[in-house]
Design an enzyme around this catalytic site. Structure first.
Site, PDB file in Angstrom:
ATOM      1  N   CYS A 126       4.251 -12.117  -9.653  1.00 48.31           N
ATOM      2  CA  CYS A 126       5.657 -12.413  -9.362  1.00 48.31           C
ATOM      3  C   CYS A 126       6.266 -13.076 -10.592  1.00 48.31           C
ATOM      4  O   CYS A 126       5.753 -14.087 -11.064  1.00 48.31           O
ATOM      5  CB  CYS A 126       5.758 -13.346  -8.164  1.00 48.31           C
ATOM      6  SG  CYS A 126       7.422 -14.017  -7.997  1.00 48.31           S
ATOM      7  N   GLU A 161       7.390  -1.735 -19.466  1.00 44.06           N
ATOM      8  CA  GLU A 161       8.190  -1.103 -18.399  1.00 44.06           C
ATOM      9  C   GLU A 161       8.606  -2.101 -17.318  1.00 44.06           C
ATOM     10  O   GLU A 161       8.274  -1.944 -16.131  1.00 44.06           O
ATOM     11  CB  GLU A 161       7.424   0.077 -17.788  1.00 44.06           C
ATOM     12  CG  GLU A 161       7.286   1.239 -18.765  1.00 44.06           C
ATOM     13  CD  GLU A 161       6.723   2.502 -18.129  1.00 44.06           C
ATOM     14  OE1 GLU A 161       6.080   2.415 -17.070  1.00 44.06           O
ATOM     15  OE2 GLU A 161       6.929   3.588 -18.705  1.00 44.06           O
ATOM     16  N   CYS A 167       9.689  -8.787  -5.073  1.00 42.34           N
ATOM     17  CA  CYS A 167       8.838  -9.822  -4.492  1.00 42.34           C
ATOM     18  C   CYS A 167       9.608 -10.604  -3.438  1.00 42.34           C
ATOM     19  O   CYS A 167      10.823 -10.803  -3.553  1.00 42.34           O
ATOM     20  CB  CYS A 167       8.330 -10.756  -5.587  1.00 42.34           C
ATOM     21  SG  CYS A 167       7.226 -12.025  -4.925  1.00 42.34           S
ATOM     22  N   GLU A 316       6.847   5.810 -25.767  1.00 36.12           N
ATOM     23  CA  GLU A 316       5.760   6.664 -25.266  1.00 36.12           C
ATOM     24  C   GLU A 316       6.312   8.077 -25.117  1.00 36.12           C
ATOM     25  O   GLU A 316       7.213   8.308 -24.310  1.00 36.12           O
ATOM     26  CB  GLU A 316       5.265   6.176 -23.905  1.00 36.12           C
ATOM     27  CG  GLU A 316       4.639   4.797 -23.945  1.00 36.12           C
ATOM     28  CD  GLU A 316       4.204   4.310 -22.564  1.00 36.12           C
ATOM     29  OE1 GLU A 316       4.045   5.132 -21.648  1.00 36.12           O
ATOM     30  OE2 GLU A 316       4.046   3.079 -22.409  1.00 36.12           O
TER      31      GLU A 316
END
Ligand code: GLA
Ligand code: ZN
Length: 676
Positions: A126, A161, A167, A316
């Site tokens: 978190c 990312e 949460c 990427e």
């Protein structure tokens, strides 16, 4: 050039990496050991690799037990690459905290049922947990102290990312209530803004305010609370990153900072995240086991470029077969080269393939690298080598070349959240709305910028506002001024439905932009997949679906009318002269033919040129540099294509026919011409 203790070495790297359009890879020294580095570095040099990214998941090796750091192995790799003329991007490793950390501290996120996630994958943290925050600062600082003056480290990637902090733990609840108290000042203000009188939700104590926890029978929480929860969790991610950035800025002078976003992920406010970077980067996987991304690839490039409005990186880039448990298709000969060139044509300057070599173990065994598990250079290696050579040869022309666009499409996190919270009808998601405009513009070779509402609109002839659903007074004023000074805007259905608290406005739609649009939405009809049709001024017809607004003309002129349904004969698309500019209102969603007629009319009126007759699957983008224009054509398909291109141009890359241009399967052409 930055002055560092080892300034000389820095110069070595900079010199050897002179061409700005370059190829790199992600490399995991912790997966391969020292011995393999001695084989991989020469191979990378042979391929023309100029930059590697490392470290972003290596926390357990960088801090094997609490407070005991070991940077020696990474430093050895950094220096070995650097001395070979390959510069380095280091990732902070906070996307994958180690097992010892979780054993000691419970920082697991809670889901909507308040159940903790467990150890065994990644992202099991978190971002609002004080221990996670502190540990993130600690490992970042330790790395920054160690590598902040290393001459071979060119840039940092924060975490990996980042998304909204999904949460529902007690720390998040506490932080959310503090965030709300800060925003609203008093419970009276919050109750009024959210309309909590509905279903007896008026709050008399901050502690009473829930997170959007799991609700009975799929009941939805108050849309205003949901919107603020998303904004709050997005802010949490931004702050989490900011803490790392503050440390890196302070301890790593001269090294740049970026992050690898997921293109069209809309769980958080990427524009806010981007404020702390030097340049933007994203992870581009055009074909995965879950399907082809198609138009989401070029759109992802433009969205990423729009984050900083300048050259970006692909952190990427797909290197071959992708997949975890299931595999996507093998890439065809030339395909990864074509995708890389496509990225450059949208303004990317550094392309790092993911990854150098397929991993032998772990979840991502089948996410293939340039080399396969056996480490033997084959077809993909040769393709990257060719690409690197071409980038080197064309860099003198293309490095520093810029995308210039007459068209902007505006988007922001609030609009994305708004449609996620209440999609209203199938087919109306914001990316879908954007793609309806973006796809034909892309096909006609029209450059488009994807910009935030804070962007300066004055350089654009046309500003498209797809579904500007949550409309603030300030933004409405900005649009009004832009049009009155001569700009052209296009609006979609659902413009101005909500205020910034996600509450419906009590004025006729399109709300605060009604005067600019010159129409009133009398009523509307959600259609989803149901198909209807419209007739344009020129008598052409086209299909529509998803939604229909019934429009009353205040000052606008009709451009298309409904042909069927209860709105038959009523205007569907309108155009309004407003000040020196024009506002188009499109009350429905059309098929390809619809946007062809609609957008061509607008482009013509705005004096924006577009390309007709390009073969399907051909990408045409234009970059500009010092009085020259560079047209980059990419054949994204496996069949050869013939094109005839007007004008005088010189071919820098590709194959020229007599009067036509041939694009082989996945072929590229780069043409230079004088700016006109
Ligand atoms: C993402 C991540 C990488 C890797 C790839 C492939 O883009 O950033 O770490 O997981 O996907 O799955
Ligand atoms: Zn939490």
């Amino acid at each position: 050039m930055t002055e560092t203790k080892t300034g000389q070495a820095k110069q070595t790297v900079s010199k050897s990496s002179a061409p700005r359009i370059r190829v790199g890879v992600t490399y995991y020294p912790e997966h391969w050991g020292k011995a393999r580095l001695g084989i991989d570095i020469p191979l990378m040099r042979e391929a023309g690799i100029q930059i590697v990214r490392m470290g972003e998941f290596a926390w357990s090796r960088l801090e094997p037990s609490e407070g005991r750091y070991d940077f020696s192995w990474l430093e050895e790799a950094v220096n070995a690459f650097g001395q070979a003329g390959i510069s380095v991007v280091l990732g902070t490793p906070t996307a994958a905290p180690p097992a010892w950390f979780h054993q000691k501290y419970d920082v697991y996120p809670r889901d909507e049922w308040k159940r903790p996630l467990g150890f065994g994958t990644r992202l099991q943290r978190c971002l609002n947990h004080p221990v996670m925050r502190e540990s993130s600062r600690r490992i970042t600082e330790a790395m920054a102290r160690h590598f902040g003056h290393n001459p071979f480290v060119e840039a940092w990637q924060t975490d990996n990312e980042l998304t909204q902090n999904y949460c529902y733990c007690d720390y998040c609840a506490k932080a959310f209530r503090e965030w709300l108290a800060d925003k609203y000042g008093s419970l009276d203000n919050l109750n009024r803004a959210w309309g909590t009188v509905f279903w007896s939700q008026e709050y008399s104590d901050w502690e009473q305010i829930p997170l959007p926890w799991f609700a009975k029978c799929g009941m939805a929480h108050n849309p205003s609370l949901q919107l603020d929860y998303r904004r709050f969790q997005s802010d949490a991610t931004v702050t989490f990153q900011q803490e790392q950035v503050n440390i890196l800025r302070c301890l790593c002078p001269g090294q740049k900072i970026t992050h690898n976003i997921m293109g069209l992920n809309d769980s958080m406010d990427y524009f806010a995240l981007a404020a702390d970077w030097d340049f933007a980067a994203w992870d581009n996987y055009p074909i995965t086991p879950w399907g082809e991304n198609g138009m989401r690839v070029p759109l992802g490039h433009d969205v990423t470029r729009g984050m900083k409005n300048r050259a970006f990186w692909i952190m990427e880039e797909q290197a071959g077969i992708t997949g975890w448990e299931m595999m996507g298709p093998q890439t065809e000969p030339g395909q990864i080269r074509a995708w890389a060139w496509q990225a450059v044509s949208h303004g990317a300057e550094t392309i790092l393939f993911f990854r150098w070599r397929s991993c032998l173990y772990g979840t991502e065994q089948y996410w293939h690298g340039i080399l396969n598990h056996d480490g033997v250079p084959r077809r993909h290696f040769q393709e990257v080598k060719q690409l690197a050579k071409e980038f080197g040869e064309l860099s003198p022309f293309l490095s520093g070349a810029e995308v210039r666009s007459d068209v902007a499409i505006v988007h922001d996190a609030d609009q994305h959240y708004g449609y996620h919270i209440q999609p209203q009808v199938r087919g109306m998601g914001l990316w879908d709305q954007i793609l309806r405009f973006y796809t034909p513009l892309w096909r006609w070779g029209v450059n488009v910028d994807l910009v935030s509402p804070a962007a300066d609109f004055s350089p654009y002839r046309l500003v498209i506002l797809p579904g500007w659903y949550i409309l603030s007074d300030e933004f409405a004023d900005k649009v009004r001024q832009y049009v009155s000074r001569g700009g052209t805007v296009v609006m979609n259905p659902r413009t101005g439905v909500k205020n910034i608290d996600n509450v419906c406005v009590q004025i006729p739609l399109p709300g605060l932009l009604r005067d600019v649009a010159g129409i009133t939405v009398a009523e509307y009809s959600p259609m989803a997949e149901k198909v209807g049709s419209v007739q344009f001024r020129d008598q052409n017809t086209a299909s529509i679906s998803v939604w229909a607004d019934q429009l009353l003309l205040d000052t606008a002129e009709p451009f298309a009318w409904y042909r069927d349904s209860i709105y038959a004969g009523k205007p569907a698309v309108t155009c309004n002269d407003f000040g020196k500019g024009k506002a188009w209102y499109c009350g429905t969603f059309g098929d390809e033919g619809f946007y062809h007629i609609f957008l061509k009319q607008i482009l013509n009126e705005c004096g924006i040129s577009s390309w007709d007759g390009l073969p399907k699957g051909t990408s045409v983008r234009t970059l500009y540099r010092e009085g020259k224009r560079y047209t980059i054509l990419v054949n994204l398909e496996g069949q050869e294509k013939q094109l005839s291109l007007p004008g005088d141009w010189k071919m820098l890359l590709g194959e020229q026919g007599l009067n036509t241009l041939t694009l082989k399967a996945y072929g590229i052409a780069v043409l230079e011409s004088d700016r006109s």
